[in-house]
Motif scaffolding. Structure first.
Motif, PDB file in Angstrom:
ATOM      1  N   UNK A 109     -10.015 -67.231 -14.267  1.00  0.00           N
ATOM      2  CA  UNK A 109      -9.226 -68.410 -13.883  1.00  0.00           C
ATOM      3  C   UNK A 109      -8.398 -68.124 -12.634  1.00  0.00           C
ATOM      4  N   UNK A 110      -7.790 -66.933 -12.574  1.00  0.00           N
ATOM      5  CA  UNK A 110      -6.966 -66.577 -11.407  1.00  0.00           C
ATOM      6  C   UNK A 110      -7.813 -66.459 -10.141  1.00  0.00           C
ATOM      7  N   UNK A 111      -9.014 -65.894 -10.283  1.00  0.00           N
ATOM      8  CA  UNK A 111      -9.891 -65.758  -9.118  1.00  0.00           C
ATOM      9  C   UNK A 111     -10.363 -67.124  -8.634  1.00  0.00           C
TER      10      UNK A 111
ATOM     11  N   UNK B 132     -10.250 -71.213  -4.465  1.00  0.00           N
ATOM     12  CA  UNK B 132     -10.017 -72.594  -3.997  1.00  0.00           C
ATOM     13  C   UNK B 132      -8.988 -72.614  -2.873  1.00  0.00           C
ATOM     14  N   UNK B 133      -8.021 -71.727  -2.950  1.00  0.00           N
ATOM     15  CA  UNK B 133      -7.021 -71.620  -1.883  1.00  0.00           C
ATOM     16  C   UNK B 133      -7.615 -70.999  -0.624  1.00  0.00           C
ATOM     17  N   UNK B 134      -8.829 -70.446  -0.749  1.00  0.00           N
ATOM     18  CA  UNK B 134      -9.521 -69.867   0.404  1.00  0.00           C
ATOM     19  C   UNK B 134     -10.722 -70.720   0.818  1.00  0.00           C
ATOM     20  N   UNK B 135     -10.631 -72.038   0.487  1.00  0.00           N
ATOM     21  CA  UNK B 135     -11.604 -73.035   0.937  1.00  0.00           C
ATOM     22  C   UNK B 135     -12.948 -72.974   0.210  1.00  0.00           C
TER      23      UNK B 135
ATOM     24  N   UNK C 233     -14.096 -63.215   1.711  1.00  0.00           N
ATOM     25  CA  UNK C 233     -13.056 -64.063   1.110  1.00  0.00           C
ATOM     26  C   UNK C 233     -12.919 -63.803  -0.391  1.00  0.00           C
ATOM     27  N   UNK C 234     -14.050 -63.550  -1.068  1.00  0.00           N
ATOM     28  CA  UNK C 234     -13.992 -63.255  -2.499  1.00  0.00           C
ATOM     29  C   UNK C 234     -13.201 -61.962  -2.737  1.00  0.00           C
ATOM     30  N   UNK C 235     -13.445 -60.953  -1.883  1.00  0.00           N
ATOM     31  CA  UNK C 235     -12.692 -59.704  -2.009  1.00  0.00           C
ATOM     32  C   UNK C 235     -11.210 -59.956  -1.765  1.00  0.00           C
ATOM     33  N   UNK C 236     -10.887 -60.799  -0.777  1.00  0.00           N
ATOM     34  CA  UNK C 236      -9.489 -61.124  -0.526  1.00  0.00           C
ATOM     35  C   UNK C 236      -8.869 -61.812  -1.734  1.00  0.00           C
TER      36      UNK C 236
END
Length: 563
Positions: free
Chosen positions: A378-380, A385-388, A438-441
């Motif tokens: 859920x957190x990821x 979503x905050x990373x587009x 972005x996923x790693x970020x």
């Protein structure tokens, strides 16, 4: 956090000294200016691989120093366990001097090995390199990510599991020695009996090898000893001009005049003491010569005994203590093999018990992971979503390996869908390079809320992104910098505009030599650098205005987040 980086004579850097601050530290510069050298220097100081070519041309050595200030008492305690000394001022200085044929690593002035420095570095800083997102292609890294997120409860069970697994592995290894038929067993028993009897028959005594070696050396050099001792005695006592006779005459001469001058009494006392000392020495030499005898039989006995001990050392250990330790091990093994069936049955029962205990801990660990996986997913998703990633699904799937190990029996996979209507598929098969970054970020951002890592370095994590996505990445990184110190190398103006501290990496030619420099930018200079990132070579008034507006908006965003 990392408060200072000092680099000297590495690649294109002649000398650079950077003072980092808390919050968001940004480094920008032209392509090829030396940004990778800077990160490379940090990696080298923290135990990374290096070769002599990294030293600047013409320099005798290269140097990189990192200074950390530690705020957490918990980290101080961990560092002390890692034998980091002199932590009174909560400061850690890691330095690496690179010479053409070797390197010297030190932590707070004390020399350390590469593995020791890497352990220490893991407590102080997390570096996200340009290609680290590729680690998401390897499923074996997912367990570590989930366990970091799970925190203390997971770590506690893993420590207990590791202990039980070691017991299980030890029993399993011991059982492997019992995998033999009757003929093999008899051969093994016979060999063990031969070895133990050979050591027993030797009747070894602790320290006797040293005594024998001293005696052998004395016998082997007895002729030379007698010649030299005899000559010394002759010089001191036998010749007419010997030391004894000369001292005796000097004694008599001084004694004859002492009654006329009382100040000579001190000199007389000295000559009398010297005479007594020489006479005593002569007596000792004479006694040694009288007692010194060469006993052929004794020499032969010493020689044979020493040869026996040396043979045993070659076979069973370098010292008598080592031989006796080996003997005890073989006696224990012999006793076990003589009760082969009974001991094999006993070990099987012990293995079953150890396996049951380990599996129970594996199940407990798996339950903790599965509970954590729900909230981590859920957190990821929120972070993505905050990373587009506007319509994203992310799940963590579990399966069991055929054989448990020290980290349990869970095999974990990250599955994702980034487009509406698509089923989730393994992350390693569907994500592009830009998406992986972005996923790693997102994962780093989620973990940043869970762990106490004070400093994070991002080396061009923005590769492959632009526009709105770049803006969202900059906002996310700024959020992380509110909790942790962030040092980021970037080429995107959206991220650079968020800087609390902005540094420029430049490459220039001085006196025919190429040099990379790093300098801190003022507010106006930062706007000019953002304009360069926006407009390239031609920085027009419009570009400059856009850069200033971008900086102002970033500042407004920061202030809003802090309220």
């Amino acid at each position: 956090m990392l408060v200072n980086l000092h680099v000297k004579n590495l690649a294109l850097i002649e000398e650079a000294d950077i003072n980092f601050e808390d919050g968001f530290n940004i480094l920008t510069g032209e392509t090829g200016a030396g940004k990778s050298i800077l990160i490379g220097s940090i990696n080298v100081a923290l135990g990374g691989r290096v070769n002599g070519d990294f030293i600047r041309k013409g320099a005798e050595y290269g140097l990189c120093e990192l200074t950390f200030r530690i705020a957490s008492e918990k980290k101080i305690a961990v560092l002390k366990k890692l034998d980091v000394v002199d932590l009174e001022e909560n400061t850690v200085l890691i330095s690496r001097k690179i010479l053409p044929n070797r390197t010297v690593l030190k932590v707070n002035g004390e020399t350390k090995t590469i593995s020791e420095v890497r352990e220490i570095a893991a407590v102080l800083i997390d570096i996200h390199g340009q290609h680290e997102h590729q680690s998401l292609m390897n499923k074996s890294n997912y367990v570590e990510i989930l366990d970091r997120y799970s925190g203390g409860a997971c770590q506690h069970v893993k420590e207990r599991l590791k202990e039980r697994y070691n017991v299980y592995s030890d029993i399993k290894n011991r059982l492997s020695e019992y995998d033999m038929d009757a003929e093999q067993l008899n051969r093994e028993i016979s060999y063990l009996e031969f070895e133990t009897k050979e050591i027993e028959d030797a009747a070894l005594t602790a320290g006797e090898d040293e005594e024998l070696e001293a005696a052998f050396k004395k016998y082997n050099n007895s002729k030379k000893i007698m010649e030299n001792i005899g000559e010394a005695y002759r010089l001191l006592a036998e010749d007419g001009e010997s030391v004894s006779s000369r001292i005796s005459r000097a004694y008599k001469n001084i004694f004859a005049v002492t009654e006329y001058d009382k100040s000579l009494e001190g000199i007389f006392d000295q000559i009398r003491d010297i005479e007594d000392l020489v006479n005593g020495l002569n007596s000792d030499l004479s006694e040694y010569i009288s007692d010194m005898e060469y006993d052929e039989e004794e020499y032969s006995t010493v020689s044979e005994r020493l040869s026996l001990l040396n043979r045993l050392k070659q076979k069973y250990g370098n010292t008598i203590d080592d031989i006796m330790v080996y003997y005890e091990q073989q006696v224990k093994k012999l006793t076990a093999f003589k009760n082969y069936d009974e001991n094999k049955t006993k070990l099987f029962k012990e293995l079953e018990t150890a396996e049951g205990q380990a599996l129970a801990l594996c199940r407990e660990l798996s339950e903790i992971r599965k509970a954590a996986a729900k909230t981590l997913s859920a957190d990821i998703i929120t972070a993505l979503r905050e990373l587009n990633f506007l319509d994203v699904r992310f799940e963590i799937s579990f399966s069991e390996t055929n054989q448990f190990h020290a980290d349990g029996f869970d095999e974990i996979d990250f599955v994702i869908s980034t487009n509406p209507g698509e089923d989730v598929r393994p992350l390693s098969k569907v994500a592009s390079g830009g998406e992986l970054s972005r996923i790693m970020l997102a994962i780093k951002a989620v973990l940043a809320d869970k762990d106490d890592m004070e400093s994070l370095i991002f080396d061009e994590i923005d590769t492959g992104i632009s526009g709105r996505t770049a803006q969202m990445v900059s906002v996310k990184m700024n959020e992380i910098s509110r909790i942790h110190q962030v040092i980021c190398i970037t080429h995107l103006p959206q991220i650079a505009s968020m800087a609390d501290e902005h540094f420029l990496i430049e490459k220039n030619v001085n006196n025919g030599s190429t040099v990379t420099t790093i300098r801190h930018l003022s507010g106006d200079e930062s706007v000019m650098e953002i304009a360069r990132l926006l407009g390239g070579v031609s920085i027009t008034e419009t570009v400059l205005k856009n850069a200033k507006e971008m900086k102002d908006l970033a500042l407004c965003s920061k202030n809003t987040k802090m309220i």
